[in-house]
Design a protein around this motif. Structure first.
Motif, PDB file in Angstrom:
ATOM      1  N   ARG A  73      45.921 -10.876 152.937  1.00  0.00           N
ATOM      2  CA  ARG A  73      44.657 -10.134 153.039  1.00  0.00           C
ATOM      3  C   ARG A  73      44.220  -9.521 151.706  1.00  0.00           C
ATOM      4  NH1 ARG A  73      47.343  -5.475 156.475  1.00  0.00           N
ATOM      5  NH2 ARG A  73      47.788  -4.039 154.781  1.00  0.00           N
ATOM      6  N   GLU A  74      45.119  -9.463 150.724  1.00  0.00           N
ATOM      7  CA  GLU A  74      44.794  -8.885 149.415  1.00  0.00           C
ATOM      8  C   GLU A  74      44.534  -9.944 148.341  1.00  0.00           C
ATOM      9  OE1 GLU A  74      44.127  -5.870 149.459  1.00  0.00           O
ATOM     10  OE2 GLU A  74      45.314  -5.020 151.085  1.00  0.00           O
ATOM     11  N   LEU A  75      44.732 -11.207 148.666  1.00  0.00           N
ATOM     12  CA  LEU A  75      44.656 -12.260 147.655  1.00  0.00           C
ATOM     13  C   LEU A  75      43.296 -12.348 146.966  1.00  0.00           C
ATOM     14  CD1 LEU A  75      46.681 -15.158 149.304  1.00  0.00           C
ATOM     15  CD2 LEU A  75      47.395 -13.656 147.429  1.00  0.00           C
ATOM     16  N   GLU A  76      42.237 -12.269 147.720  1.00  0.00           N
ATOM     17  CA  GLU A  76      40.909 -12.428 147.112  1.00  0.00           C
ATOM     18  C   GLU A  76      40.650 -11.363 146.048  1.00  0.00           C
ATOM     19  OE1 GLU A  76      36.206 -12.619 148.351  1.00  0.00           O
ATOM     20  OE2 GLU A  76      37.714 -12.778 149.927  1.00  0.00           O
ATOM     21  N   GLU A  77      40.971 -10.111 146.366  1.00  0.00           N
ATOM     22  CA  GLU A  77      40.749  -9.046 145.385  1.00  0.00           C
ATOM     23  C   GLU A  77      41.623  -9.239 144.151  1.00  0.00           C
ATOM     24  OE1 GLU A  77      41.473  -4.272 144.952  1.00  0.00           O
ATOM     25  OE2 GLU A  77      40.706  -4.997 146.875  1.00  0.00           O
ATOM     26  N   ILE A  78      42.873  -9.571 144.359  1.00  0.00           N
ATOM     27  CA  ILE A  78      43.783  -9.745 143.225  1.00  0.00           C
ATOM     28  C   ILE A  78      43.344 -10.914 142.358  1.00  0.00           C
ATOM     29  CG2 ILE A  78      46.143 -10.306 142.550  1.00  0.00           C
ATOM     30  CD1 ILE A  78      47.006  -8.757 145.160  1.00  0.00           C
ATOM     31  N   ARG A  79      42.954 -12.011 142.983  1.00  0.00           N
ATOM     32  CA  ARG A  79      42.514 -13.184 142.223  1.00  0.00           C
ATOM     33  C   ARG A  79      41.260 -12.906 141.413  1.00  0.00           C
ATOM     34  NH1 ARG A  79      43.659 -17.169 147.248  1.00  0.00           N
ATOM     35  NH2 ARG A  79      45.820 -17.706 146.731  1.00  0.00           N
ATOM     36  N   GLY A  80      40.510 -11.893 141.792  1.00  0.00           N
ATOM     37  CA  GLY A  80      39.303 -11.530 141.065  1.00  0.00           C
ATOM     38  C   GLY A  80      39.553 -10.636 139.865  1.00  0.00           C
ATOM     39  N   GLU A 139      48.928  -8.158 129.057  1.00  0.00           N
ATOM     40  CA  GLU A 139      48.055  -6.997 129.239  1.00  0.00           C
ATOM     41  C   GLU A 139      47.230  -7.121 130.526  1.00  0.00           C
ATOM     42  OE1 GLU A 139      49.608  -7.257 125.328  1.00  0.00           O
ATOM     43  OE2 GLU A 139      48.334  -8.750 126.304  1.00  0.00           O
ATOM     44  N   ASP A 140      46.720  -8.328 130.795  1.00  0.00           N
ATOM     45  CA  ASP A 140      45.976  -8.544 132.041  1.00  0.00           C
ATOM     46  C   ASP A 140      46.879  -8.358 133.254  1.00  0.00           C
ATOM     47  OD1 ASP A 140      43.518  -9.105 130.814  1.00  0.00           O
ATOM     48  OD2 ASP A 140      43.989 -11.244 130.648  1.00  0.00           O
ATOM     49  N   TRP A 141      48.090  -8.879 133.181  1.00  0.00           N
ATOM     50  CA  TRP A 141      49.036  -8.726 134.293  1.00  0.00           C
ATOM     51  C   TRP A 141      49.332  -7.240 134.529  1.00  0.00           C
ATOM     52  CZ3 TRP A 141      54.754  -8.112 133.756  1.00  0.00           C
ATOM     53  CH2 TRP A 141      55.390  -8.054 134.994  1.00  0.00           C
ATOM     54  N   GLN A 142      49.615  -6.519 133.473  1.00  0.00           N
ATOM     55  CA  GLN A 142      49.917  -5.098 133.609  1.00  0.00           C
ATOM     56  C   GLN A 142      48.719  -4.323 134.161  1.00  0.00           C
ATOM     57  OE1 GLN A 142      53.105  -3.388 132.710  1.00  0.00           O
ATOM     58  NE2 GLN A 142      53.502  -5.498 133.317  1.00  0.00           N
ATOM     59  N   ASP A 181      46.762  -1.521 138.489  1.00  0.00           N
ATOM     60  CA  ASP A 181      45.860  -0.402 138.776  1.00  0.00           C
ATOM     61  C   ASP A 181      44.856  -0.730 139.878  1.00  0.00           C
ATOM     62  OD1 ASP A 181      47.078   1.167 136.815  1.00  0.00           O
ATOM     63  OD2 ASP A 181      45.722   0.453 135.254  1.00  0.00           O
ATOM     64  N   GLN A 182      44.856  -1.954 140.377  1.00  0.00           N
ATOM     65  CA  GLN A 182      43.937  -2.346 141.444  1.00  0.00           C
ATOM     66  C   GLN A 182      44.293  -1.661 142.758  1.00  0.00           C
ATOM     67  OE1 GLN A 182      44.399  -6.797 141.148  1.00  0.00           O
ATOM     68  NE2 GLN A 182      42.223  -6.658 141.660  1.00  0.00           N
ATOM     69  N   PRO A 183      43.289  -1.296 143.555  1.00  0.00           N
ATOM     70  CA  PRO A 183      43.567  -0.754 144.891  1.00  0.00           C
ATOM     71  C   PRO A 183      44.391  -1.716 145.755  1.00  0.00           C
ATOM     72  CG  PRO A 183      41.288  -0.336 144.295  1.00  0.00           C
ATOM     73  CD  PRO A 183      41.860  -1.238 143.222  1.00  0.00           C
ATOM     74  N   ALA A 184      44.197  -3.025 145.585  1.00  0.00           N
ATOM     75  CA  ALA A 184      44.955  -4.001 146.375  1.00  0.00           C
ATOM     76  C   ALA A 184      46.452  -3.861 146.144  1.00  0.00           C
ATOM     77  CB  ALA A 184      44.499  -5.422 146.045  1.00  0.00           C
ATOM     78  N   ILE A 185      46.860  -3.569 144.924  1.00  0.00           N
ATOM     79  CA  ILE A 185      48.292  -3.434 144.630  1.00  0.00           C
ATOM     80  C   ILE A 185      48.841  -2.167 145.272  1.00  0.00           C
ATOM     81  CG2 ILE A 185      50.021  -3.211 142.796  1.00  0.00           C
ATOM     82  CD1 ILE A 185      48.732  -6.047 143.138  1.00  0.00           C
ATOM     83  N   ALA A 186      48.081  -1.096 145.250  1.00  0.00           N
ATOM     84  CA  ALA A 186      48.508   0.146 145.920  1.00  0.00           C
ATOM     85  C   ALA A 186      48.680  -0.098 147.420  1.00  0.00           C
ATOM     86  CB  ALA A 186      47.506   1.258 145.660  1.00  0.00           C
ATOM     87  N   ARG A 187      47.756  -0.843 148.014  1.00  0.00           N
ATOM     88  CA  ARG A 187      47.876  -1.145 149.444  1.00  0.00           C
ATOM     89  C   ARG A 187      49.095  -2.023 149.718  1.00  0.00           C
ATOM     90  NH1 ARG A 187      42.203  -1.670 148.715  1.00  0.00           N
ATOM     91  NH2 ARG A 187      42.381  -3.961 148.664  1.00  0.00           N
ATOM     92  N   LEU A 188      49.352  -3.004 148.846  1.00  0.00           N
ATOM     93  CA  LEU A 188      50.532  -3.853 149.029  1.00  0.00           C
ATOM     94  C   LEU A 188      51.810  -3.023 148.988  1.00  0.00           C
ATOM     95  CD1 LEU A 188      49.820  -7.098 146.978  1.00  0.00           C
ATOM     96  CD2 LEU A 188      49.977  -6.849 149.459  1.00  0.00           C
ATOM     97  N   LYS A 189      51.917  -2.153 147.996  1.00  0.00           N
ATOM     98  CA  LYS A 189      53.123  -1.314 147.901  1.00  0.00           C
ATOM     99  C   LYS A 189      53.295  -0.478 149.162  1.00  0.00           C
ATOM    100  CE  LYS A 189      53.163  -0.948 142.876  1.00  0.00           C
ATOM    101  NZ  LYS A 189      52.984  -0.053 141.732  1.00  0.00           N
ATOM    102  N   ARG A 190      52.215   0.124 149.618  1.00  0.00           N
ATOM    103  CA  ARG A 190      52.268   0.978 150.814  1.00  0.00           C
ATOM    104  C   ARG A 190      52.651   0.176 152.063  1.00  0.00           C
ATOM    105  NH1 ARG A 190      46.589   2.295 152.378  1.00  0.00           N
ATOM    106  NH2 ARG A 190      46.829   0.289 153.414  1.00  0.00           N
ATOM    107  N   ASP A 191      52.020  -0.976 152.252  1.00  0.00           N
ATOM    108  CA  ASP A 191      52.186  -1.727 153.492  1.00  0.00           C
ATOM    109  C   ASP A 191      53.415  -2.628 153.511  1.00  0.00           C
ATOM    110  OD1 ASP A 191      49.848  -0.467 154.224  1.00  0.00           O
ATOM    111  OD2 ASP A 191      48.577  -2.220 153.878  1.00  0.00           O
ATOM    112  N   LEU A 192      53.871  -3.072 152.349  1.00  0.00           N
ATOM    113  CA  LEU A 192      55.039  -3.951 152.308  1.00  0.00           C
ATOM    114  C   LEU A 192      56.365  -3.199 152.335  1.00  0.00           C
ATOM    115  CD1 LEU A 192      53.994  -6.691 149.731  1.00  0.00           C
ATOM    116  CD2 LEU A 192      54.251  -6.948 152.209  1.00  0.00           C
ATOM    117  N   THR A 193      56.403  -2.026 151.754  1.00  0.00           N
ATOM    118  CA  THR A 193      57.677  -1.292 151.629  1.00  0.00           C
ATOM    119  C   THR A 193      58.454  -1.209 152.940  1.00  0.00           C
ATOM    120  OG1 THR A 193      56.899  -0.098 149.695  1.00  0.00           O
ATOM    121  CG2 THR A 193      58.717   0.894 150.919  1.00  0.00           C
TER     122      THR A 193
END
Length: 96
Positions: free
Chosen positions: A27-34, A61-64, A68-80
Motif C-alpha cells: 500500500r506504500e509502494l506508489e508513494e515511495i516510488r515517487g 543521498e536520494d536513498w537516505q 523522511d517520507q510519510p510512507a516510511i514512517a507508516r511502514l515502521k509503525r505498521d510493520l514493527t
C-alpha cells in the motif's frame, strides 16, 4: 555523476503474518516510488514467506532522503508488530 545505490531489505514476518506484511508494504509502494531518485522499488515474497524489497536509487543521498517520507514512517509503525526481527538492509554499489 553519482554512483547509483542498490538496497536489499529483508523482512522476516512473524508466523502467519506474511500476507499482512506484504499488504502493508504494497500500500506504500506508489508513494515511495515517487520519491526523488527512486529508479526501482520492488516487493518480493520468498517461498519461506520472507518478504524482500529490492531498491535502486540514483544516489545514496536520494536513498537516505526517502527515509523522511510519510510512507516510511507508516511502514515502521505498521510493520514493527508483524516482524520477528528488525528489518535488515544491504546497501550496495557497483564498482566503477
Amino acid at each position: 555523476m553519482a554512483n547509483p545505490c542498490t538496497v536489499v531489505v529483508t523482512l522476516e514476518p512473524l508466523p502467519g503474518c506474511a500476507d499482512e506484511v506484504q499488504t502493508v508494504v504494497a500500500r506504500e509502494l506508489e508513494e515511495i516510488r515517487g520519491a526523488a531518485g527512486c529508479e526501482a522499488y520492488e516487493l518480493y515474497r520468498a517461498v519461506d514467506d520472507t518478504v524482500w524489497l529490492i531498491e535502486r536509487w540514483s544516489s545514496r543521498e536520494d536513498w537516505q532522503a526517502h527515509f523522511d517520507q510519510p510512507a516510511i514512517a507508516r511502514l515502521k509503525r505498521d510493520l514493527t508488530p508483524l516482524l520477528a526481527a528488525a528489518a535488515t538492509r544491504r546497501e550496495m554499489y557497483s564498482p566503477r
